[in-house]
Write an enzyme that holds these catalytic residues in place. Structure first.
Site, short mmCIF file in Angstrom:
data_model
loop_
_atom_site.label_atom_id
_atom_site.label_comp_id
_atom_site.label_asym_id
_atom_site.label_seq_id
_atom_site.Cartn_x
_atom_site.Cartn_y
_atom_site.Cartn_z
N ASP A 219 0.86 -1.19 0.00
CA ASP A 219 0.00 0.00 0.00
C ASP A 219 0.89 1.24 0.00
OD1 ASP A 219 -2.18 1.89 0.57
OD2 ASP A 219 -3.36 0.11 1.02
N HIS A 242 2.20 2.04 -3.23
CA HIS A 242 1.32 3.05 -3.82
C HIS A 242 1.88 4.47 -3.73
CE1 HIS A 242 -2.36 0.15 -3.21
NE2 HIS A 242 -1.39 -0.38 -3.92
#
Ligand SMILES: *[C@@H]1O[C@H](CO)[C@@H](O)[C@H](O)[C@H]1NC(C)=O
Ligand SMILES: *[C@@H]1O[C@H](CO)[C@@H](O)[C@H](O)[C@H]1NC(C)=O
Ligand SMILES: *[C@@H]1O[C@H](CO)[C@@H](O)[C@H](O)[C@H]1NC(C)=O
Ligand SMILES: *[C@@H]1O[C@H](CO)[C@@H](O)[C@H](O)[C@H]1NC(C)=O
Ligand SMILES: *[C@@H]1O[C@H](CO)[C@@H](O)[C@H](O)[C@H]1NC(C)=O
Length: 399
Positions: A219, A242
């Protein structure tokens, strides 16, 4: 003062100094002396908890020593206020219990501490792989939250240096309502497809610095929630993951502004986003995100290298579609270079009610790696954004 008095004063001072120095050298609390076995199988939770509780209550600046070895520990609550500056010298590896029923909240929780150092080269291993299948959060609005690895709430004057965090069940490090907090030379790792394993999440905090870190997760590399001021991120290498993300802002009422962010000399490698700001539609509270400086950033094969998205709504059930009420302004991007894995290297989708203002692009050089037919045309998209760019921006900027 005559000479006898001087000698008396000096010897008195010496004995005070010596008492302090002896007290300090014996101020080491070895978890093994509190019953930890460090064999990776025995549950050492009680020994760790005892070492904290005893040392937190003593005067002086105690050190909790965790020697080489593997220590299986369930949730730990390291709560202050303590009498002195607490140091955790982590040389071994902590293994998080894989029994999810053992957790009420997080794995290692630090609360209400003024003066904390964690160092020593050791590892916090969240052993997340068996828990990840139970994470339904990416698909559902309400979901059972897994434990985060290291959580700091109401912690002041802290330094975390030269430690690693591996395979957290949820976020690796969460800093909440804290001040004057430095993170230096940490390594954070989880597989690129592990759910919600954010590297470092910071919220409601002031004067946080993150430097010389290597972060690969499933993430966000670093995520910046509401209520932060003066956050500095430098010399950080991200990927997979991310990227470095502000937001999502504007989800809950009562959120406060994000003011003052510097991201300098960072590399993003193979991440889905590079530098991202995202805000929810229909935000309940008016808030600001302002005074951000991004400079000297290298992108390597990043899908959205520069992105502001004020239409964030990942769930099917986003009832209304009112524009975001987060005002974004004074955002500077300088010397951002490298490759994009999508054609649209720069994307600014701002709020129609509160357009982005003062967005500055200087010396940007981003290139699409190309589609299947070898088309490398690189583009930028703008909606509701005001600002300017210098003559040295590729792709052609839309501001
Ligand atoms: C921001 O934080 C840094 C590092 O903690 C500090 O040196 C600097 O003075 C702070 N700036 C402001 C305006 O508080
Ligand atoms: C942040 O750092 C600055 C500069 O060191 C200091 O003046 C300020 O008090 C700090 N803020 C907090 C909330 O600790
Ligand atoms: C930039 O970051 C790299 C590591 O990520 C470091 O080696 C280098 O010294 C940094 N440069 C500056 C000017 O801080
Ligand atoms: C970038 O990511 C690729 C793919 O994961 C990896 O092979 C490469 O070693 C990485 N490069 C750097 C400099 O980390
Ligand atoms: C290359 O891609 C751009 C942007 O996606 C597109 O506008 C253009 O038509 C494409 N060129 C060719 C030759 O396909």
């Amino acid at each position: 003062m005559d000479s006898n008095n001087a000698i008396l004063a000096i010897s008195l001072l010496f004995s005070i100094w010596c008492a302090t120095c002896v007290a300090q050298s014996s101020n080491v609390y070895n978890v093994k002396e509190h019953g930890a076995l460090g064999n990776g199988k025995n549950d050492d939770t009680k020994a760790f908890q005892a070492a904290w509780d005893v040392s937190c209550a003593v005067e002086g600046n105690p050190t909790i020593l965790i020697p080489k070895g593997s220590y299986l520990v369930g949730p730990l609550l390291f709560k202050g206020p303590c009498k002195g500056v607490m140091t955790i010298d982590l040389r071994g590896q902590l293994l998080a219990s894989t029994n999810l029923n053992a957790y009420t909240k997080n794995w290692v929780d630090f609360q209400y501490i003024n003066g904390l150092v964690i160092s020593g080269g050791g590892i916090f291993n969240g052993q997340g792989s068996s828990a990840w299948p139970y994470n339904k959060c990416p698909k559902k609005w309400s979901c059972k939250i897994l434990p985060m690895s290291l959580v700091f709430s109401f912690v002041k004057n802290a330094k975390i240096k030269s430690i690693s965090s591996l395979d957290s069940k949820l976020f690796h490090i969460h800093i909440f309502s804290s001040e004057n907090f430095d993170i230096e030379s940490v390594t954070i790792n989880a597989p690129g497809d592990s759910p919600n394993t954010d590297g470092i999440h910071v919220a409601d905090s002031t004067n946080v610095t993150i430097t010389d870190a290597t972060i690969g997760t499933g993430d966000d590399c670093i995520s910046i929630g509401p209520g932060n001021s003066n956050l500095t991120i430098s010399n950080v290498h991200c990927g997979p993951g991310h990227g470095i993300s502000v937001g999502s802002l504007g989800k809950n009422s009562g959120e406060t502004d994000v003011l003052g962010l510097t991201v300098r000399n960072c590399t993003l490698n193979g991440t889905t986003n590079g530098l991202r700001i995202k805000t929810w539609q229909s935000s309940p509270t008016l808030l600001k995100a302002a005074h951000f400086t991004y400079e000297d950033i290298t992108m390597n094969n990043v899908y959205n290298p520069i992105i502001i998205d004020q239409e964030y709504c990942p769930y099917v059930s986003c009832a209304e579609k009112d524009p975001s009420r987060v005002q974004i302004y004074d955002i500077k991007f300088t010397n951002v270079k490298g490759t994009s894995s999508s054609a649209e290297a720069i994307k600014f989708i701002c709020s129609s009610s509160f357009p982005c203002q003062g967005v500055i692009l200087n010396d940007i050089d981003l290139h699409y790696t190309g589609d299947a037919r070898g088309n490398k045309t690189t583009t930028s998209t703008c909606a509701n954004v005001q600002g300017k760019s210098n003559e040295n921006v590729k792709p052609n900027p839309c501001i």
